[in-house]
Enzyme design. Structure first.
Site, PDB file in Angstrom:
ATOM      1  N   GLU A  42      31.521  51.859  53.896  1.00 65.54           N
ATOM      2  CA  GLU A  42      31.821  51.705  52.470  1.00 65.54           C
ATOM      3  C   GLU A  42      30.641  52.108  51.595  1.00 65.54           C
ATOM      4  OE1 GLU A  42      33.189  48.217  49.292  1.00 65.54           O
ATOM      5  OE2 GLU A  42      32.066  47.674  51.099  1.00 65.54           O
ATOM      6  N   GLU A  76      38.438  41.859  46.090  1.00 68.22           N
ATOM      7  CA  GLU A  76      37.046  41.449  46.250  1.00 68.22           C
ATOM      8  C   GLU A  76      36.413  41.300  44.865  1.00 68.22           C
ATOM      9  OE1 GLU A  76      33.582  42.509  49.417  1.00 68.22           O
ATOM     10  OE2 GLU A  76      34.004  44.063  47.941  1.00 68.22           O
TER      11      GLU A  76
END
Length: 260
Positions: free
Chosen positions: A143, A240
């Site tokens: 990521e 998130e």
């Protein structure tokens, strides 16, 4: 409608972590994700998932010494044995929890670092992780993280991450595309997703710039959610974000989506 997973490291902080599974289910989520499960036994976590009929979408490999500021070790020199142990530990948890994907954090690099060295180490470690995880049907994710929230993190842009995926060329290595990080670093979220969709294995969302609920800030998530449906994205969308107030108080966006 996209499939949403509550990130219970960041959401439902009104209750202790073990109780967040029940809270997420009661709030309408079918899945959860979290940063690290290793403080808890696999049997306890598996039981909580089963008791509340939840799937676990994602968690991270052990990140090194988090308390001391480390944010992953996959690109750091001299950490081969530790990295291999972290892969083994993550696989054991993923098997026990039925987790389809694990995120490998690259780590922070010094300002004066020879970036090619870190790049080469990262590729070698990812090749190892992907090969080991493939034996168990687990996807490995990397990521890009924005440099405002995490200065010196090795990965910060989508093109960089997708080039690494192409270089490793493992079928089970994908990119975790967090729209919050993309907006801060690059903008043009929709076209970036369209370009890289085949190698995107997981999406995460949060409002920009404050990382609160996705119906706040500068990003048009209503449009992006419709785009995911249009492009037939089948993966999870991890929530998130840090609730601005109480977690339940900020879930109007989810209730709107589920009624649409």
């Amino acid at each position: 409608m996209p499939k949403f997973a509550a990130n219970i490291t960041m959401m439902f902080n009104e209750v202790p972590f073990p109780d967040r599974f029940e809270a997420a289910r009661e709030a309408g989520f079918d899945a959860v994700e979290f940063l690290f499960p290793y403080e808890y036994s696999t049997s306890d976590l598996a039981a909580r998932l089963a008791d509340h009929q939840l799937k676990n979408a994602l968690f991270n490999l052990p990140p090194g010494d988090w308390a001391a500021g480390e944010r992953g070790i996959a690109s750091l020199p001299g950490r081969d044995d530790e990295f291999r142990r972290s892969v083994d530990q993550a696989i054991a948890y993923a098997q026990a929890l039925g987790t389809p994907s694990v995120h490998v954090m690259a780590g922070l690099i010094p300002d004066a670092a020879q970036k090619q060295q870190y790049h080469d180490i990262f590729l070698t470690r990812l090749e190892y992780a992907a090969a080991q995880c493939a034996l168990h049907g687990i996807t490995v994710l990397i990521e890009p993280i924005n440099s405002r929230d995490m200065p010196h993190y090795f990965l910060s842009r989508q093109d960089q991450a997708h080039a690494i995926v192409d270089q490793v060329a493992a079928a089970n290595l994908k990119v975790q595309m967090d729209f919050y990080h993309v907006q801060i670093m690059e903008g043009d979220i929709a076209m970036t997703f369209r370009k890289f969709q085949p190698n995107v294995g997981h999406i995460q969302i949060a409002g920009v710039p404050d990382r609160h609920e996705p119906d706040t800030g500068e990003v048009n998530y209503t449009y992006l959610f419709k785009l995911l449906d249009e492009l037939d994205y089948k993966g999870w969308v991890g929530c998130e974000y840090r609730p601005a107030k109480g977690t339940l108080d900020g879930l109007g966006w989810l209730h709107t989506m589920t009624k649409a």
